[in-house]
Design a protein around this motif. Sequence first.
Motif, PDB file in Angstrom:
ATOM      1  N   ILE A 224       0.857  -1.192   0.000  1.00 59.38           N
ATOM      2  CA  ILE A 224       0.000   0.000   0.000  1.00 59.38           C
ATOM      3  C   ILE A 224       0.895   1.244   0.000  1.00 59.38           C
ATOM      4  N   THR A 225       0.300   2.377  -0.338  1.00 61.73           N
ATOM      5  CA  THR A 225       1.038   3.647  -0.337  1.00 61.73           C
ATOM      6  C   THR A 225       0.472   4.545   0.751  1.00 61.73           C
ATOM      7  N   TYR A 226       1.352   5.093   1.560  1.00 57.69           N
ATOM      8  CA  TYR A 226       0.923   5.914   2.701  1.00 57.69           C
ATOM      9  C   TYR A 226       1.391   7.355   2.472  1.00 57.69           C
ATOM     10  N   ILE A 227       0.436   8.249   2.223  1.00 57.79           N
ATOM     11  CA  ILE A 227       0.755   9.665   1.989  1.00 57.79           C
ATOM     12  C   ILE A 227       0.346  10.453   3.225  1.00 57.79           C
ATOM     13  N   THR A 228       1.307  11.074   3.879  1.00 56.20           N
ATOM     14  CA  THR A 228       0.944  11.888   5.037  1.00 56.20           C
ATOM     15  C   THR A 228       1.027  13.366   4.667  1.00 56.20           C
ATOM     16  N   HIS A 229       0.004  14.104   5.085  1.00 55.47           N
ATOM     17  CA  HIS A 229      -0.039  15.559   4.869  1.00 55.47           C
ATOM     18  C   HIS A 229       0.562  16.170   6.129  1.00 55.47           C
TER      19      HIS A 229
ATOM     20  N   SER B  28      10.614  -0.248   3.257  1.00 59.58           N
ATOM     21  CA  SER B  28      11.176  -0.619   1.951  1.00 59.58           C
ATOM     22  C   SER B  28      11.105   0.533   0.955  1.00 59.58           C
ATOM     23  N   PHE B  29      10.328   1.576   1.280  1.00 57.68           N
ATOM     24  CA  PHE B  29      10.260   2.767   0.414  1.00 57.68           C
ATOM     25  C   PHE B  29       9.989   3.944   1.337  1.00 57.68           C
ATOM     26  N   VAL B  30      11.013   4.754   1.545  1.00 58.41           N
ATOM     27  CA  VAL B  30      10.915   5.843   2.520  1.00 58.41           C
ATOM     28  C   VAL B  30      11.211   7.150   1.783  1.00 58.41           C
TER      29      VAL B  30
ATOM     30  N   SER C 240       4.915   1.851   0.819  1.00 60.58           N
ATOM     31  CA  SER C 240       5.661   3.038   0.394  1.00 60.58           C
ATOM     32  C   SER C 240       5.170   4.243   1.180  1.00 60.58           C
ATOM     33  N   LEU C 241       6.105   4.887   1.858  1.00 60.67           N
ATOM     34  CA  LEU C 241       5.774   6.090   2.639  1.00 60.67           C
ATOM     35  C   LEU C 241       6.176   7.331   1.858  1.00 60.67           C
ATOM     36  N   VAL C 242       5.216   8.259   1.690  1.00 63.34           N
ATOM     37  CA  VAL C 242       5.540   9.589   1.166  1.00 63.34           C
ATOM     38  C   VAL C 242       5.039  10.598   2.198  1.00 63.34           C
ATOM     39  N   ASP C 243       5.955  11.081   3.000  1.00 64.95           N
ATOM     40  CA  ASP C 243       5.617  12.101   3.996  1.00 64.95           C
ATOM     41  C   ASP C 243       5.758  13.455   3.292  1.00 64.95           C
ATOM     42  N   VAL C 244       4.649  14.189   3.210  1.00 64.25           N
ATOM     43  CA  VAL C 244       4.670  15.419   2.384  1.00 64.25           C
ATOM     44  C   VAL C 244       4.609  16.659   3.263  1.00 64.25           C
ATOM     45  N   PHE C 245       5.588  17.538   3.119  1.00 62.28           N
ATOM     46  CA  PHE C 245       5.503  18.836   3.796  1.00 62.28           C
ATOM     47  C   PHE C 245       4.351  19.616   3.165  1.00 62.28           C
ATOM     48  N   GLN C 246       3.368  19.960   4.000  1.00 64.16           N
ATOM     49  CA  GLN C 246       2.133  20.567   3.507  1.00 64.16           C
ATOM     50  C   GLN C 246       1.854  21.813   4.348  1.00 64.16           C
TER      51      GLN C 246
END
Length: 297
Positions: free
Chosen positions: A124-129, A175-177, A202-208
């Motif tokens: 899964i893909t985890y997008i954090t705002h 495994s995907f940071v 897959s983690l995509v931590d997004v500066f928002q």
Amino acid sequence: MGIEKQKRISNRVKEKDFNTDYQCTWCPGCGNFGIMIALKKALTELGLKPENILLVYGIGCSGNAVNFIKTYAWHSLHGRTLPTAVGAKLANKDLTVIVMAGDGDGYGEGMGHFIHGVRGNADITYITHNNKLYSLTTGQSAPTSDKGTKTKSTPDGLIEVAANPMSLALSAGGSFVSRGFSGNAEHLKELFKKAILHQGFSLVDVFQPCVTFNHTNTFKYYFDRLYNLDEKTDYDKSDLQAAFRESLLWGDKIPYGLFYQDRRPSYGDHLPQLKGQALVKRKMLVRKIEKLMKEFA
Ligand SMILES: Cc1ncc(C[n+]2csc(CCOP(=O)(O)OP(=O)(O)O)c2C)c(N)n1
Ligand code: SF4
């Protein structure tokens, strides 16, 4: 890229297929817009059809995107997006499962699920705002707020140090940071595409930037400090130690982009019972279930 993912890819998808009729309720200039635009473009360029996508949302300003992006969607409980998403993926492995949650949601109440989600490596893909605040509830400090931050919940300054999603994910075996910035939607789109195609968590931590409550971590703050790891030709994304070193940097210079990637099997790949047809598409053996229910009655 996995065969299942390739099968779902088609070039007939248009960006407008992801639009809804709802009026966007975010404050003008909010960093959430850049994330939503980048995601819709990424899904379009990957040719993923709305009916093959499940977006799981947390509770917060970011969660309001449940009304603004047309896919299958689940508005989860605060902090509980990841178990919901992992369960959905195991039940229907044909879905592309993406989670969108605030930093307060994901790294506060959801912190335990975050670490175990990263360890488990479900696909899964985890997008954090990440706006470094609780914004929907009007600007209290979040786990990602910096030590000393003054908010209405910490009028004398925050005592704790900030949680670091990058180093936490790396130490949990991610495994995907990666880290994105909503002020660079073109880069963010490409990062989302890589994250979605990655076979695993897959983690995509997004500066928002939250333009209403966070007057420190503004767009300018990030434009003045960010440098892009994806543009560093001598940076090796398979070097865990290098990723750790970058993850600890904060101050005048802050890295973003893909910190680390490895290609080990995902959680579902270890389960022989998931081979073949997705669980939800299999015929239920009702008689056997009735017999089982009687045994437990
Ligand atoms: C179980 C539970 N605890 C607390 C809340 C109250 N609550 C709603 S939104 C929110 C903060 C959201 O902050 P964040 O996740 O960072 O998202 P943002 O609004 O900043 O996008 C809180 C504490 C809730 N709805 N449910
Ligand atoms: S309060 Fe902040 S995060 Fe929420 S919509 Fe407004 S600018 Fe965006």
